[in-house]
Motif scaffolding. Sequence first.
Motif, mmCIF file in Angstrom:
data_model
loop_
_atom_site.group_PDB
_atom_site.id
_atom_site.type_symbol
_atom_site.label_atom_id
_atom_site.label_comp_id
_atom_site.label_asym_id
_atom_site.label_seq_id
_atom_site.Cartn_x
_atom_site.Cartn_y
_atom_site.Cartn_z
ATOM 1 N N TYR A 55 -3.136 16.459 -69.700
ATOM 2 C CA TYR A 55 -4.517 16.380 -69.211
ATOM 3 C C TYR A 55 -4.720 15.173 -68.300
ATOM 4 O O TYR A 55 -5.525 14.300 -68.580
ATOM 5 N N THR A 63 -6.233 24.625 -63.681
ATOM 6 C CA THR A 63 -6.750 23.280 -63.863
ATOM 7 C C THR A 63 -7.490 22.860 -62.604
ATOM 8 O O THR A 63 -7.327 23.449 -61.529
ATOM 9 N N GLU A 68 -11.297 13.880 -62.291
ATOM 10 C CA GLU A 68 -10.192 14.785 -61.988
ATOM 11 C C GLU A 68 -10.082 15.030 -60.486
ATOM 12 O O GLU A 68 -8.980 15.157 -59.942
#
Length: 302
Positions: free
Chosen positions: A67, A210, A232
Amino acid sequence: MRRPVALIALLAGLALGLAATPARAQDPCADYVPQPKPQNAGRDIVGQDLDTIIDRGFMTFAVYEDYPPYSWKEAGKPRGVDIEIAQLIAAEIGVEARFNFVAAGENLEADLRNNIWKGAIIGGRIANVMMRVPYDSGFKCRVEQVVFTGQYAGESVAIAYSEEFYPDSAPVPAYFRFDLVGVENDSISDFYLTSFGGGQMAPNVRRYPTTGAAMAAMAAGEVPAVMGPLAELEYARAEGVAIHQPPLAGFAVSRWTLGVGVHFAYRPLSYTVDDAIFAGLEDGRIAAIYAQYGLTHSPPER
């Protein structure tokens, strides 16, 4: 792997303004029913009080696997923002940080049950602290087995876009009625864009495993924009990509606070963890960890 869904499960309904009943709008705990309290008898729980942690010289942290930029392994070594904040906490207590890299459960309750207060049915290990737990006052009263504390950052939704494709103005969600946009599959950005405006944007939403994969697709020219969590997007930003945070109409929760979870029976540990995080916020160490990964640290609401 499935991406962490704790945040998605907690916020998806709120993102569309659908989660609150009239009673909860007045009092988030109005319909609360007390839960059974687990006994401190399991072999994975016994011996995890603060004194024993100090005596044995280490404490365990549950972090999500694969992650980035938060937690992952690189050449077998733990890396990421949450890893370094956990190490900061452990150093303040005077012990070593060890990590349980965990897969996401069906929702936040499952993640906390499996990693903090009960343990998974098959395999898995109880941790002293779980990182990256979204804080919500209406949720914490429903999970008595966990203390929600140590708020260390704010997170928010943003839009990354190709400066070549949008040379004059940054895109807002209305642009995606006509332009393609990448999102992480089943994320709050996915739910928002496919539901907003009667579904006008749904045909132009392109889903990826993702947010990082969506950003790679933008770099390859597949989509001109990506919507997702700011950190992110920042971590995966390539040359020629800009990021902004426009007003998001109808998005009730585009910003949220991140903290940690600790077993309810060990409040001295939760206080100590919170003190360590507060010290890291005050002296700038947590902001420096974010900066090291090229991320913007948003101070949490504490």
